[in-house]
Enzyme design. Sequence first.
Site: not given
Ligand SMILES: [Mg+2]
Length: 429
Positions: A322, A195
Amino acid sequence: MTINRISRVVLTPVAFADPPLLNVVGVHQPWALRAILELHTDSGLVGLGETYADETHLARLEAVADVLPGHDPYDTHGLYRLVADVLGKETGGAGASFGGMLDVDSAVDTVYSPFEVACLDLVAREADRPVSDLLGGAVRDRVPFSGYLFYKWAGHPGSTDNGPDEWGEALNPDQIVAQAKRMVDGWGFGSLKLKGGVFPPEEECAAIEALRTAFPGLPLRLDPNGAWTPETSIRVAERLAGVVEYLEDPTPGIDAMARVAASTDVPLATNMCVIAFEHLAPAVAADAVQIVLSDHHLWGGLRRSALLAGITETFGMGLSMHSNSHLGVSLAAMVHLAAATPNLTYACDTHYPWKTCSGMAQDVVRPGVLDFTDGSVAVPTGPGLGVELDRDLLGELHERYLSCGVRRREDTVYMRSVVPDFTPNTARW
Ligand SMILES: [Mg+2]
């Protein structure tokens, strides 16, 4: 034939400890919220669903729950119309927003989702078959997940009772590699996702390159949540070509993604610019994304996610999955869906390993069904979703919800309590 109807609906908001994970809009709050849905039938069956628990979403769920008794769990089309009718009577707009990053024009799919999952759980329990069988049958008996790496602080600032976690600080490439080793050693993940959107892109590229050196054979992904301009995205794609399996949402919006896609062979994935059915046609027309991340919580449950899978297959796009911070009911649903989706060929995302604050209940399902081995979870073979609620754990996490004070996800607000001049990094670099 008697039809088993829904007799009672129980909605329980819960909270569980979440580490200070950094992202483009701020930092995860100390407590993550979820809502656990139970659909009871007059014959004593219970179907389960799990979804977000921001207060606006909870109010919508409760409005649907109020009118659901008497409904036939086989009638999911009728359920969809019922949700649309209930939300249509609401004042104050029908859109929905999640985590400060994702906005959709209609809340129908997200509100419908947990009810649909719980109906399928009920139907499958009654048939004594796993939910994956209602989706066409499992084409794989294990579902692989990717290890989800985050930049993070050592602990939450201030006084919360989930103090420093066992993961430690991760703010540079060496610390990200150490975190990845812990993920790979502990869970056996065969691919890794970082991330990003937290630091300038050069630093995040260096972290990816350090991961490539440390894990030569593992597919790698970088997801800055739209932190970069198209020009920066193209430069990053040139640098990481052959290093990443895909870049996820380098820049915000279908038009900007299309500009980047036209300039690189690195596949672009999204869970930001294509998050509802109405986004698919313009994204295909612009050739903006090569991989769509599905998410049954956002896309209207398991069967509408299967519909999404068919559309991506039709247009030659890849499919991944996701994740938000979630509990075992969601994980079970994700595993059944992924198992029964032939063209879901990428390892799915999951935040599950981050529920590791010691000394506290961390889930609402009885343990033993959803264990990670070699980075994958075996598809439950019992009836329905294959998971059962632990009433003590559910009660404990509900008490945590009542006492924690968090009522919606606010990463930016929380970050500003620590860094007052913080602004979200969207398209900043
Ligand atoms: Mg994403």
